[in-house]
Design a protein around this motif. Structure first.
Motif, PDB file in Angstrom:
ATOM      1  N   LEU A 240      -0.363  -8.737  -7.274  1.00  0.00           N
ATOM      2  CA  LEU A 240       0.660  -8.588  -7.938  1.00  0.00           C
ATOM      3  C   LEU A 240       2.408  -8.132  -7.475  1.00  0.00           C
ATOM      4  N   SER A 241       1.349  -6.881  -7.026  1.00  0.00           N
ATOM      5  CA  SER A 241       3.036  -5.710  -6.410  1.00  0.00           C
ATOM      6  C   SER A 241       4.188  -6.598  -5.489  1.00  0.00           C
ATOM      7  N   LYS A 242       3.518  -7.835  -4.330  1.00  0.00           N
ATOM      8  CA  LYS A 242       3.948  -8.020  -3.526  1.00  0.00           C
ATOM      9  C   LYS A 242       4.177  -9.686  -3.552  1.00  0.00           C
ATOM     10  N   THR A 243       4.546 -10.408  -5.091  1.00  0.00           N
ATOM     11  CA  THR A 243       4.747 -11.950  -5.584  1.00  0.00           C
ATOM     12  C   THR A 243       5.976 -11.205  -6.054  1.00  0.00           C
ATOM     13  N   LYS A 244       7.383 -12.072  -6.376  1.00  0.00           N
ATOM     14  CA  LYS A 244       8.677 -12.092  -6.558  1.00  0.00           C
ATOM     15  C   LYS A 244       8.510 -11.868  -8.052  1.00  0.00           C
ATOM     16  N   PHE A 245       7.696 -12.613  -8.867  1.00  0.00           N
ATOM     17  CA  PHE A 245       8.371 -12.344 -10.160  1.00  0.00           C
ATOM     18  C   PHE A 245       7.379 -11.059 -10.559  1.00  0.00           C
ATOM     19  N   PHE A 246       6.283 -11.067 -10.138  1.00  0.00           N
ATOM     20  CA  PHE A 246       5.810 -10.035 -10.987  1.00  0.00           C
ATOM     21  C   PHE A 246       5.588  -8.541 -10.094  1.00  0.00           C
ATOM     22  N   SER A 247       6.638  -8.200  -9.310  1.00  0.00           N
ATOM     23  CA  SER A 247       6.577  -7.081  -8.232  1.00  0.00           C
ATOM     24  C   SER A 247       6.311  -6.068  -8.990  1.00  0.00           C
ATOM     25  N   LYS A 248       7.239  -6.172 -10.403  1.00  0.00           N
ATOM     26  CA  LYS A 248       7.853  -4.674 -10.710  1.00  0.00           C
ATOM     27  C   LYS A 248       6.424  -4.554 -11.559  1.00  0.00           C
ATOM     28  N   ILE A 249       6.231  -5.394 -12.701  1.00  0.00           N
ATOM     29  CA  ILE A 249       4.764  -4.935 -13.264  1.00  0.00           C
ATOM     30  C   ILE A 249       3.604  -4.604 -12.051  1.00  0.00           C
ATOM     31  N   GLY A 250       3.008  -5.604 -11.145  1.00  0.00           N
ATOM     32  CA  GLY A 250       2.035  -4.391 -10.634  1.00  0.00           C
ATOM     33  C   GLY A 250       2.226  -3.551 -10.200  1.00  0.00           C
ATOM     34  N   LYS A 251       3.893  -3.146  -9.210  1.00  0.00           N
ATOM     35  CA  LYS A 251       4.064  -1.895  -8.554  1.00  0.00           C
ATOM     36  C   LYS A 251       3.760  -0.770 -10.200  1.00  0.00           C
ATOM     37  N   PHE A 252       4.203  -1.156 -11.376  1.00  0.00           N
ATOM     38  CA  PHE A 252       4.009  -0.203 -12.744  1.00  0.00           C
ATOM     39  C   PHE A 252       2.295   0.298 -13.025  1.00  0.00           C
ATOM     40  N   LEU A 253       2.057  -1.022 -13.098  1.00  0.00           N
ATOM     41  CA  LEU A 253       0.320  -0.818 -13.410  1.00  0.00           C
ATOM     42  C   LEU A 253      -0.333   0.197 -12.328  1.00  0.00           C
ATOM     43  N   TYR A 254       0.395  -0.181 -10.696  1.00  0.00           N
ATOM     44  CA  TYR A 254       0.072   0.745 -10.215  1.00  0.00           C
ATOM     45  C   TYR A 254       0.382   2.251  -9.990  1.00  0.00           C
ATOM     46  N   ASP A 255       1.918   2.068 -10.831  1.00  0.00           N
ATOM     47  CA  ASP A 255       1.657   4.118 -10.841  1.00  0.00           C
ATOM     48  C   ASP A 255       1.104   4.495 -11.271  1.00  0.00           C
ATOM     49  N   LYS A 256       0.558   4.216 -12.892  1.00  0.00           N
ATOM     50  CA  LYS A 256       0.507   4.367 -13.604  1.00  0.00           C
ATOM     51  C   LYS A 256      -0.859   4.873 -13.826  1.00  0.00           C
ATOM     52  N   PHE A 257      -1.956   3.768 -13.219  1.00  0.00           N
ATOM     53  CA  PHE A 257      -3.380   4.281 -12.859  1.00  0.00           C
ATOM     54  C   PHE A 257      -3.153   5.507 -11.368  1.00  0.00           C
ATOM     55  N   GLU A 258      -2.259   5.852 -10.410  1.00  0.00           N
ATOM     56  CA  GLU A 258      -2.556   6.538  -9.626  1.00  0.00           C
ATOM     57  C   GLU A 258      -2.303   7.610 -10.092  1.00  0.00           C
ATOM     58  N   LYS A 259      -1.144   7.789 -10.898  1.00  0.00           N
ATOM     59  CA  LYS A 259      -1.354   8.970 -11.888  1.00  0.00           C
ATOM     60  C   LYS A 259      -2.207   9.574 -12.271  1.00  0.00           C
ATOM     61  N   LYS A 260      -2.504   8.735 -13.005  1.00  0.00           N
ATOM     62  CA  LYS A 260      -4.233   9.006 -14.036  1.00  0.00           C
ATOM     63  C   LYS A 260      -5.052   9.532 -12.573  1.00  0.00           C
ATOM     64  N   SER A 261      -4.935   9.128 -11.502  1.00  0.00           N
ATOM     65  CA  SER A 261      -5.965   9.251 -10.471  1.00  0.00           C
ATOM     66  C   SER A 261      -6.061  10.473 -10.121  1.00  0.00           C
ATOM     67  N   ARG A 262      -4.889  10.886 -10.090  1.00  0.00           N
ATOM     68  CA  ARG A 262      -4.669  12.285  -9.946  1.00  0.00           C
ATOM     69  C   ARG A 262      -4.890  13.442 -10.611  1.00  0.00           C
ATOM     70  N   GLN A 263      -5.327  13.647 -11.259  1.00  0.00           N
ATOM     71  CA  GLN A 263      -6.196  14.286 -12.482  1.00  0.00           C
ATOM     72  C   GLN A 263      -7.547  14.485 -12.071  1.00  0.00           C
ATOM     73  N   VAL A 264      -8.561  13.668 -11.854  1.00  0.00           N
ATOM     74  CA  VAL A 264      -9.412  13.362 -11.120  1.00  0.00           C
ATOM     75  C   VAL A 264      -9.216  13.621  -9.856  1.00  0.00           C
ATOM     76  N   ALA A 265      -8.745  13.741  -8.919  1.00  0.00           N
ATOM     77  CA  ALA A 265      -8.720  13.614  -7.592  1.00  0.00           C
ATOM     78  C   ALA A 265      -8.018  15.344  -7.080  1.00  0.00           C
ATOM     79  N   ASP A 266      -7.175  16.118  -7.996  1.00  0.00           N
ATOM     80  CA  ASP A 266      -6.140  17.185  -6.834  1.00  0.00           C
ATOM     81  C   ASP A 266      -6.793  17.903  -7.218  1.00  0.00           C
ATOM     82  N   GLY A 267      -6.591  18.000  -5.174  1.00  0.00           N
ATOM     83  CA  GLY A 267      -6.839  19.431  -5.221  1.00  0.00           C
ATOM     84  C   GLY A 267      -8.238  19.495  -3.896  1.00  0.00           C
ATOM     85  N   ASP A 268      -8.808  18.205  -4.396  1.00  0.00           N
ATOM     86  CA  ASP A 268     -10.166  18.288  -3.335  1.00  0.00           C
ATOM     87  C   ASP A 268      -9.192  16.642  -1.963  1.00  0.00           C
ATOM     88  N   GLU A 269      -8.901  16.842  -1.449  1.00  0.00           N
ATOM     89  CA  GLU A 269      -8.080  15.640  -0.092  1.00  0.00           C
ATOM     90  C   GLU A 269      -8.634  15.649   0.965  1.00  0.00           C
TER      91      GLU A 269
END
Length: 222
Positions: free
Chosen positions: A65-94
């Motif tokens: 979705l992030s790579k499409t013209k019409f749904f780019s914003k919603i794809g990036k929005f969802l990924y950003d939300k999930f990525e921020k949640k993932s930091r709570q799980v993975a923070d500090g163990d990279e």
């Protein structure tokens, strides 16, 4: 709903819907006359059945979705939300990323794996909207803990969350209708909040490259 299969089917299907999930499906089932055990069983089954599918397709679909013209914003929005949640799980163990599977063993567990599995399970176990199987699946994919490890973590956390909601419904059986309405109201507020956040959302540079950051839903191969 009045039929013998109506309420169980409704609970089963509701538990697969994002935001609502088992958190809403369980008290709803009890308000429809199902026993706490039956509500738990149908909701847990439905929400667990959707997990392996989400682990495979959710993040790839969002990236597409992030790579499409019409749904780019919603794809990036969802990924950003999930990525921020993932930091709570993975923070500090990279720094431990290079430790995993160095000896080529399929199911080797490193400290990184254990930490991220525990973090994912604990995250899903919180019986609130946006902490369920859907978000947990996205977090497991982004943190690359692997399909099997991610699925085990999600199912474990989901069992705890379903148990907590069932216990609340059992202890306050006389008020289960109000509990159902409360969860529904919370879900609606969450949807409204997400819509507002989406309207004002502006992708940053890191989100622009999310397709390169997460090419595979399974991360490291099991």
């Amino acid at each position: 709903m009045s039929s013998s299969l109506g309420a169980p089917l409704a609970v089963f299907l509701l538990s697969m819907i994002p935001i609502a999930e088992a958190r809403f499906a369980i008290p709803f089932g009890m308000s429809m006359g199902l026993s706490p055990a039956a509500s738990f069983g149908w909701a847990f089954l439905g929400s667990c059945m959707i997990a392996p599918i989400l682990l495979i397709i959710l993040i790839p679909i969002i990236n597409a979705l992030s790579k499409t013209k019409f749904f780019s914003k919603i794809g990036k929005f969802l990924y950003d939300k999930f990525e921020k949640k993932s930091r709570q799980v993975a923070d500090g163990d990279e720094k431990n990323d290079s430790d995993q599977s160095q000896d080529g063993k399929k199911f080797k567990f490193t400290k990184r794996d254990v930490k991220r599995m525990a973090g994912t399970a604990g995250f899903v176990a919180i019986p609130l909207p946006l902490t369920g199987v859907w978000t947990g699946s996205a977090v497991a994919s982004i943190t690359k803990i692997g399909f099997v490890k991610g699925l085990v973590s999600i199912i474990a956390g989901n069992a705890v969350a379903c148990g907590i909601i069932t216990l609340i419904g059992f202890l306050f059986a006389d008020y289960v209708n109000y509990i159902t309405l409360a969860f529904l109201a919370i879900a609606i507020l969450v949807v409204v909040f997400l819509i507002v956040k989406f309207i004002i959302y502006k992708p940053d540079a890191s989100v622009e490259d999310n397709g390169n950051a997460q090419d595979s839903p399974n991360g490291d191969k099991e």
